[in-house]
Design a protein around this motif. Structure first.
Motif, PDB file in Angstrom:
ATOM      1  N   GLU A 548     -21.609  -1.627  49.723  1.00 47.10           N
ATOM      2  CA  GLU A 548     -20.961  -1.302  48.574  1.00 47.10           C
ATOM      3  C   GLU A 548     -19.848  -0.054  49.075  1.00 47.10           C
ATOM      4  OE1 GLU A 548     -21.260   0.078  43.873  1.00 47.10           O
ATOM      5  OE2 GLU A 548     -23.279   0.198  45.277  1.00 47.10           O
ATOM      6  N   ARG A 552     -15.752  -1.244  48.771  1.00 42.41           N
ATOM      7  CA  ARG A 552     -15.197  -0.635  47.683  1.00 42.41           C
ATOM      8  C   ARG A 552     -13.985   0.123  48.090  1.00 42.41           C
ATOM      9  NH1 ARG A 552     -16.769  -1.234  42.630  1.00 42.41           N
ATOM     10  NH2 ARG A 552     -18.998  -1.481  42.266  1.00 42.41           N
ATOM     11  N   VAL A 595     -21.317  -6.182  43.646  1.00 46.67           N
ATOM     12  CA  VAL A 595     -20.139  -5.476  44.236  1.00 46.67           C
ATOM     13  C   VAL A 595     -18.859  -6.161  44.479  1.00 46.67           C
ATOM     14  CG1 VAL A 595     -19.491  -4.325  46.501  1.00 46.67           C
ATOM     15  CG2 VAL A 595     -21.736  -4.047  45.456  1.00 46.67           C
TER      16      VAL A 595
END
Length: 608
Positions: A548, A552, A595
């Motif tokens: 994640e 991101r 995600v």
């Protein structure tokens, strides 16, 4: 034509260019290893061979029935086959979808052709060798040196699988089949969508063209014929047609709605009789560049790609079944990816067919590894002219697939920049120019990851396996002011020309090393060999935190049009896949999918 269901991989190997009259030659063949490549001198061309193999599986694979993973300088194949009587009034073609690497084919003792290149198809006219008879014998020799410079992809040039190099593939590894064609027949066309003009441009080469014959192309959808055009032979070497799509029948190919139009190609003689007919399909889809954005049909579609290497435990580079090809696309989508970078391999045409009909975005890559370059500067990395020749065959084979949204001729070429032009410079430019000339409709990355050596490359990318999300964010922050992360040599020397503001993505990241099934010794080391990038995570929870965090960073960068996570599955000792090598689930997919469902900053940018 019906086919024996007991024959492995008996589906049509070329679904985008299909005639009704074809015959699959997969199944049991005679086979013999030729470790020293002395078989021709020893008379193997004319002899019964000492073993049996199941085609189209390579002899290294368990599905072949051989399972021999040591080096083979050459291998021989032999089988008898029968051609339907009615085919003898025209021409008979023998098609090989892929044979690794240097192939010679004899029919009834007559050499009918040769081909060099382990990943692209070739067809041979065997009519003369049949001599009017329906029963014949084909013999195939495939040479595959461990030492020569040749495109290999991920095939190891030493005995054992190590790090990101895997079991080799030798000889026939895709389908072999016969096809009946008339003397004057259609050859594979080039179909280019034109979204702006709402039409398709079609180039239709013809073998042995004759005056008085007409090429007719018909475009249809589920409601019937959309457009039909004809052109007589005799004036142009390659007839060209335009098929218009009226507004009321216009339906773009998108990942959410992968609409495909049907195409029927015909050759019609002066009496109106159809002398050749082939079926195909096409998607009306555009790819364009606007600043740092790669657009699909003029829209910002963030490319959530996964690295797919196309290996299986039992088939090596050959999918055990057509369903296995479909399953890999489904697995990627289940994990939240909308496409793939097809890595260091030219995938089967049927994979691209399924990607076309399922709306799966694809970057097509050439398996260029095998050009040398072991030194720290990589100055001995010298791909040969065969790289360019085989790459052109890839472009010719795959031009018509709407799922392909970009070309990548080279991967991780590594050579420090200096004041002399090298072989690598020449071949990089040649392969880039070949792609742009063969297909101006798609972007081309000159070389993924490392040595960007063509100033006009359409796209820039990098490979970054930093495992700490905070450090990864720092590494990627420079893109905002025109200084993106760039791969350097081990001595921190530049390998690439200066970045010039092109669209940018991190086309390899992650590679998080984790296999919970590996037994561990009391000192915490692995009992079994495994490999991945960086420090192996200690728990599933740590994997998700890292995945994640890294993802991101890329999703939140408005200047980045996509990414490619390494990788879809574990491959042999490389234990960094979302799935295990056998395609079973390694993680709860909902957490990976959630995600990636985050709206990317790239998708939020106001085009105005």
């Amino acid at each position: 034509m019906t086919h024996d269901l007991a024959v492995p991989r008996n589906e049509h190997p070329r679904p985008q260019w299909r005639r009704d009259q074809w015959l699959c030659l997969n199944g049991e063949w005679q086979f013999e290893l030729d470790k020293s490549d002395s078989g021709f001198e020893r008379g193997l061309r004319d002899a019964e061979l000492n073993s049996r193999i199941i085609v189209p599986f390579a002899p290294e694979s368990s599905l072949s029935g051989i399972g021999h993973v040591d080096f083979m300088a050459a291998v021989w194949y032999r089988r008898e086959f029968t051609v339907p009587d009615e085919w003898l009034s025209g021409r008979v073609l023998m098609n090989f979808q892929a044979v690794d690497y240097d192939t010679t084919v004899w029919v009834n003792g007559v050499e009918v052709g040769r081909h060099r290149g382990g990943f692209t198809p070739f067809g041979l006219d065997i009519t003369a060798a049949l001599a009017g008879k329906t029963r014949a014998t084909v013999v195939v020799r495939a040479r595959d040196s461990r030492d020569s410079v040749q495109p290999r992809g991920k095939q190891a040039t030493w005995y054992a699988n190590t790090h990101c190099f895997y079991t080799r593939t030798t000889g026939i590894w895709q389908s072999v089949w016969l096809e009946a064609v008339p003397a004057t027949h259609l050859r594979r066309p080039r179909i280019t969508p034109d979204v702006t003009g709402s039409r398709f441009h079609v180039e239709t080469p013809v073998s042995d063209p004759k005056r008085g014959i007409t090429v007719q192309v018909e475009l249809s959808d589920t409601s019937g014929v959309v457009s039909r055009e004809s052109i007589p032979l005799g004036h142009d070497l390659c007839p060209r047609l335009v098929l218009d799509v009226p507004a009321e029948r216009r339906r773009l190919w998108t990942p959410a709605d992968p609409h495909l139009y049907s195409l029927r190609f015909r050759l019609i003689d002066p009496t109106g009789a159809v002398i050749d007919e082939v079926h195909s399909y096409a998607g009306l889809r555009s790819v364009s560049i606007e600043g740092q954005a790669v657009l699909i049909n003029g829209e910002r579609v963030f490319q959530r790609l996964v690295l797919d290497q196309g290996y299986w435990p039992d088939g090596i580079m050959t999918a055990p079944s057509d369903a296995a090809l479909v399953r890999d696309i489904e697995l990627a989508r289940d994990a939240g990816f909308n496409g793939a970078r097809l890595h260091q391999k030219v995938f089967e045409e049927r994979f691209l067919y399924h990607a076309d009909r399922m709306g799966y975005l694809v970057w097509a890559e050439f398996p260029d590894w095998g050009a040398g370059g072991q030194g720290p500067r990589g100055d001995n990395q010298r791909p040969t002219p065969s790289y360019v020749a085989e790459w052109i065959e890839v472009l010719e084979r795959d031009h018509n697939h709407p799922s392909i949204i970009g070309w990548c001729p080279l991967n991780e070429t590594h050579q420090a920049l200096h004041d002399r032009t090298t072989v690598l410079d020449d071949v990089t430019k040649g392969m880039f120019k070949a792609a742009k000339n063969a297909d101006p409709s798609r972007p081309v990355i000159d070389a993924s990851g490392y040595s960007h050596r063509v100033p006009e490359t359409d796209v820039w990318d990098s490979h970054c396996y930093e495992q700490d999300p905070a450090e990864f964010a720092i590494a990627q922050s420079g893109l905002a002011y025109g200084k993106p992360f760039t791969n350097l040599t081990p001595d921190d020397e530049p390998m690439s020309l200066a970045y010039a503001g092109q669209p940018y993505m991190v086309s390899e990241y992650g590679g998080i090393w984790w296999n919970p099934e590996l037994a561990r010794a009391s000192d915490g080391t692995d009992r079994a060999e495994s490999w991945g990038y960086g420090q192996r995570v200690s728990s599933e929870e740590e994997f998700f935190e890292r995945f994640e965090g890294l993802t991101r960073v890329l999703l939140e960068n408005p200047s980045m049009f996509g990414y490619c996570y390494t990788q879809l599955t574990d491959v042999f000792q490389e234990q960094n896949g979302i799935y295990r090598f056998d395609r079973s689930e390694k993680f709860p997919l909902d957490r990976i999918r959630d995600v990636q469902r985050t709206i990317a900053a790239f998708e939020k940018v106001d085009p105005a």
